[in-house]
Design a protein around this motif. Structure first.
Motif, PDB file in Angstrom:
ATOM      1  N   GLN A 787       0.818  -1.220   0.000  1.00 52.26           N
ATOM      2  CA  GLN A 787       0.000   0.000   0.000  1.00 52.26           C
ATOM      3  C   GLN A 787       0.847   1.263   0.000  1.00 52.26           C
ATOM      4  O   GLN A 787       0.378   2.324  -0.386  1.00 52.26           O
ATOM      5  N   HIS A 788       2.089   1.153   0.483  1.00 56.10           N
ATOM      6  CA  HIS A 788       2.965   2.323   0.499  1.00 56.10           C
ATOM      7  C   HIS A 788       4.416   1.858   0.445  1.00 56.10           C
ATOM      8  O   HIS A 788       4.813   0.951   1.173  1.00 56.10           O
ATOM      9  N   ALA A 789       5.225   2.474  -0.420  1.00 55.69           N
ATOM     10  CA  ALA A 789       6.660   2.226  -0.493  1.00 55.69           C
ATOM     11  C   ALA A 789       7.323   3.566  -0.776  1.00 55.69           C
ATOM     12  O   ALA A 789       7.400   3.999  -1.921  1.00 55.69           O
ATOM     13  N   GLY A 790       7.754   4.244   0.265  1.00 56.43           N
ATOM     14  CA  GLY A 790       8.323   5.573   0.092  1.00 56.43           C
ATOM     15  C   GLY A 790       8.919   6.082   1.374  1.00 56.43           C
ATOM     16  O   GLY A 790       9.219   5.328   2.300  1.00 56.43           O
ATOM     17  N   GLY A 791       9.088   7.432   1.463  1.00 53.18           N
ATOM     18  CA  GLY A 791       9.768   8.068   2.567  1.00 53.18           C
ATOM     19  C   GLY A 791       8.918   8.170   3.819  1.00 53.18           C
ATOM     20  O   GLY A 791       7.716   7.911   3.813  1.00 53.18           O
ATOM     21  N   PRO A 792       9.544   8.605   4.938  1.00 50.63           N
ATOM     22  CA  PRO A 792       8.830   8.640   6.216  1.00 50.63           C
ATOM     23  C   PRO A 792       7.753   9.730   6.282  1.00 50.63           C
ATOM     24  O   PRO A 792       6.689   9.504   6.863  1.00 50.63           O
TER      25      PRO A 792
END
Length: 882
Positions: A787-792
């Motif tokens: 669902q999410h693959a990215g920065g904090p």
């Protein structure tokens, strides 16, 4: 003389006899105390062993009771079974047995015939066998449950049988279900102890033991009915039961016995403690070596003898001192008498000298002429008596003043007129000097003249009045002292300046070293980020390749990335050791399990290269840092396998006094003598070895540095064409360490684990975009919904109640964000706590410990896809079971 000699002989004889008596008494007392302490310790060990045995049996006790309530088993016992029904029952028992990890589950009818069994697949299946003669069958059919220890008639393996009757709804017995528990694993744990541990049944037969020589031994002779009973039940099959032969030396109040065994033979007497096991008719026994108690007894005897001898010698010394003091007192009195006589004679002689000086015409004494100091003698009336020429030379007195009988006041006034008394009041200064001479007090002081001359003036009163004054010229001494003081001040300033320079240089070097360490750590961290993404993309690449040559290229890429990973991690380890950031945690631990881990981890690698790896088991306890010592042995084994083209590699140990030398033998080409020191330097490697695996030349450098950090000697012995031996010397431990629980067998490919990832939701938070892209693709290929693959920051913006994932993969260092602190913020927004795996490039022991305490997963970059997949599946399955 003869009396003195006889007294000395009797004194020495008394000392020796009394010392022997004291040593004997102290040794016996220490032996009794040590035996009581060891007996209490052995009793505690027995209690722990008994608890372990009871817990192991209790783990399986409820399984037959649960299966006895199973409707399918009840139904099966009510009619004749078809082949299909037997197969279904076999599989059911096999599944139940696999869940409990027991040895064998068996379903028996009212006649004791085995209808189904969990070992139906093997050649030694229980199905169809008649066990009606076994006590556990008869007890279950008669009383509802039974228990029995014996050797299996089908498998030939001993075990503990627990049985439970199966009843219908009216309470009638239809049959029974039995479980056989193998206890060999418990015996392997007992073997970690240096003592002999054994368990006996109600007949006094040893059926469990840590030493094979004691198995099936008898504590006492068997009665005729006992022999008949064991033959009828075939309890110990065809085993020959041999009696023990021992002699009781002593028996303690707490039940401990000191026994000498002749069969099986033991070299020294042992302490024998026994304990009855609850709920059984078994007894647990422990034979403990009493060598330590004997050693303590001997040391106590030696200490007591030494103390007694020291006290006796001290008493003799004090008495000798008293006799010498009395003798010195008598000698002092005699000496004082002689000195008094000589003083009287000297006083008479001095009076004669003074009288002769008074009668001299000029007062110039020949006896004073040889002195380098100026000397003047005056009588009690303060008139000149004698002087020497040096005195006249120092003060430049006119000849008319120097005559016998001249008042000393005249000379003092002459000096005052020339300004030698200073600028104070002249009369006061003269009177002060005359008064000092009249007082008859000795004096010593220095006086500086206007021309720079420094005089040391020393005055000594005469016994019958008068004064002798000497004037020594110490000008050169004072000048030399002044120059030395100046030189010392100069040197001290230079030392201070040099110290400041060195301190500044040290601070600059330390600051440069910290900058270098931080740079290396940051550089390795930044290099590991793209390397992690490359490993992920490499894993994805294999799924898109279908021909063998392309897959070989992908394997080569993965191997190169793995080698690069090893080099970076080695550089990071060296950086941490140089900066002092590598913590050392020394403790006592057993060496055997560590060698078994080495055998397991490197045995597969050696086998893949056609080599044989042998690890010699060890029962020694050593004192070191287990993790760092494992790293040393891993590097030595890796090198041995890398440079051995064929043959075998061996790892074992040999004792050296209070130390243990762990050795790694290979059959490689050997190392020239001129290179045996250089190979421990960074990036130094030989040209031999496998073409694709020659290493980066950092393994032995890390071994050398870790050895220095731990204080362990690292060495090697090599012969060209025959191989090399590398070793590390570690100190032995001082206390027995409990053997670790047997590790679970390695996980096999489990379809349930594969299915657990299908449809699972996951988030991947990392500030490195390629890593996010590669990991996301890999998770999707495994069936996860990313669902999410990215920065904090993007993760914080996206997180809301109801969209929490099942699994969170979280980096640690992400700019201004710190992963473990970011996780609670996300959980607060989600309203729940998903599973989390920390994925980081930091080799931080504290961080790994924090993750273990919180139940988080932990993986180091670059991540191996297989390890990541196994960890995710394991954590998801664990969550489902909870």
């Amino acid at each position: 003389m003869r009396f003195v000699r006889h007294r000395l002989i009797w004194t020495l004889l008394f000392l020796l006899v009394s010392m022997c008596i004291v040593m004997l008494v102290a040794g016996q007392l220490a032996l009794q105390k040590a035996m009581l302490d060891e007996s209490a310790s052995v009793q505690r060990q027995l209690t722990l062993y008994a608890q372990t045995l009871s817990q192991r049996i209790d783990r399986y006790r409820t399984l037959p009771e649960v299966l006895a309530l199973d409707e399918q088993l009840k139904t099966a016992l009510g009619h004749r079974l078809s082949a299909v029904e037997v197969d279904q029952l076999n599989r059911k028992l096999e599944q139940a047995n696999g869940a409990s990890r027991a040895s064998t589950l068996t379903l028996l009818d009212l006649h004791g015939k085995a209808l189904a069994a969990s070992n139906w697949r093997g050649n030694q299946s229980n199905v169809g066998e008649d066990y009606s003669f076994r006590p556990y069958v008869q007890q279950a059919l008669a009383m509802g449950s039974g228990r029995f220890y014996g050797i299996g008639m089908t498998t030939g393996q001993p075990g503990y049988f627990l049985s439970q009757a199966i009843r219908d709804d009216q309470g009638a017995i239809l049959g029974l279900v039995a479980i056989k528990i193998e206890l060999q694993e418990l015996e392997r744990e007992w073997r970690q102890s240096p003592d002999i541990v054994m368990a006996t049944d109600d007949h006094g037969v040893v059926f469990l033991t840590s030493n094979e020589a004691w198995r099936y031994r008898l504590l006492r002779p068997l009665a005729a009915h006992e022999v008949s009973e064991m033959e009828a039940t075939r309890q110990f099959a065809d085993e020959n039961l041999q009696p023990m032969q021992y002699k009781l030396d002593n028996e303690a109040a707490d039940g401990g016995r000191l026994v000498r065994f002749s069969e099986p033979p033991l070299a020294a007497p042992v302490l024998w403690q026994s304990l009855n096991l609850p709920d059984t008719q078994w007894q647990l026994h422990l034979l403990h070596n009493t060598q330590n108690a004997s050693t303590h007894s001997r040391w106590a005897a030696l200490a007591a003898g030494g103390l007694w001898l020291a006290v006796a010698l001290l008493v003799l010394y004090i008495r000798q001192r008293q006799r010498l003091a009395a003798l010195r007192q008598r000698s002092r009195q005699e000496l004082e008498t002689v000195l008094h006589q000589h003083a009287q004679e000297l006083r008479t002689a001095q009076d004669g000298i003074v009288q002769a000086a008074k009668q001299a015409d000029t007062g110039l004494s020949r006896s004073l002429q040889h002195l380098p100091q100026g000397v003047v003698v005056i009588d009690a009336q303060l008139h000149l008596v004698a002087w020497n020429s040096r005195y006249v030379e120092l003060f430049r007195y006119p000849p008319e003043l120097m005559r016998v009988g001249q008042p000393i006041e005249t000379l003092i006034r002459h000096n005052a007129r020339r300004g030698l008394l200073g600028k104070t009041d002249v009369e006061e200064a003269i009177e002060r000097r005359l008064e000092h001479l009249r007082s008859g007090k000795a004096h010593l002081h220095e006086s500086a003249k206007d021309d720079g001359t420094v005089l040391e003036i020393r005055g000594t009163p005469l016994p019958d009045g008068g004064f002798v004054t000497s004037y020594a010229d110490i000008t050169s001494y004072k000048n030399a002292a002044r120059e030395l003081r100046t030189l010392a001040d100069t040197l001290e300033k230079r030392v201070e300046e040099r110290t400041r320079d060195l301190a500044q240089a040290k601070r600059e070097a330390e600051r440069a070293n910290r900058y270098k360490t931080r740079f290396v750590a940051a550089a390795v961290h930044d290099l590991l980020q793209p390397l992690n993404a490359a490993r992920m993309f490499s894993s994805l690449l294999r799924s898109h390749l279908h021909d063998e040559s392309s897959r070989h290229v992908a394997d080569s890429i993965d191997g190169a990335l793995a080698a690069q990973d090893g080099i970076l991690n080695s550089l990071l380890d060296i950086s941490r050791m140089e900066s002092g950031q590598l913590a050392v945690h020394r403790r006592d631990f057993a060496l055997g399990p560590l060698l078994q881990v080495m055998q397991h981890n490197f045995g597969i690698i050696a086998e893949s290269r056609g080599l044989e790896l042998t690890a010699i088991d060890s029962r020694y306890t050593i004192h070191s840092d287990e993790a760092l010592l494992r790293r040393i042995l891993q590097n030595l084994l890796s090198n041995a396998i890398r440079y051995t083209p064929q043959g075998r590699v061996l790892i074992g140990c040999r004792r050296q006094g209070d130390s243990l030398r762990i050795e790694v033998h290979d059959q490689g080409p050997g190392i020239p003598k001129g290179l045996q020191r250089e190979i421990f330097e960074e990036f130094r490697r030989l040209n031999e070895g496998h073409d694709q695996d020659r290493g980066a030349g950092l393994g032995l450098a890390i071994v050398d540095r870790l050895g220095k950090l731990l204080g362990h000697e690292i060495g090697l012995r090599s012969e060209l064409g025959k191989g090399s031996v590398f070793w590390v010397v570690v100190p032995l431990g001082h206390e027995a360490v409990p053997a670790p629980e047997a590790a679970d067998p390695p996980a096999q490919a489990d379809p349930a684990r594969e299915d657990s990832m299908q449809g699972a939701t996951a988030w991947y938070i990392d500030d490195d975009a390629p890593s996010c892209q590669a990991t996301s693709a890999l998770l999707q290929r495994w069936g996860c919904q990313v669902q999410h693959a990215g920065g904090p920051q993007a993760a914080l913006d996206l997180a809301a109640a109801g969209n929490a994932p099942q699994m969170l993969l979280l980096d640690v260092r992400m700019g201004e964000f710190y992963g473990p602190d970011l996780y609670p913020q996300l959980c607060q927004r989600w309203g729940q706590e998903p599973l989390v795996i920390l994925v980081t490039a930091e080799h931080n022991i504290a961080l790994r410990r924090q993750a273990a305490e919180k139940g988080w997963g932990f993986l180091l970059k670059p991540v191996r896809p297989a390890a990541l997949r196994a960890l995710i599946s394991q954590m998801l399955l664990r969550r489902e079971k909870d």
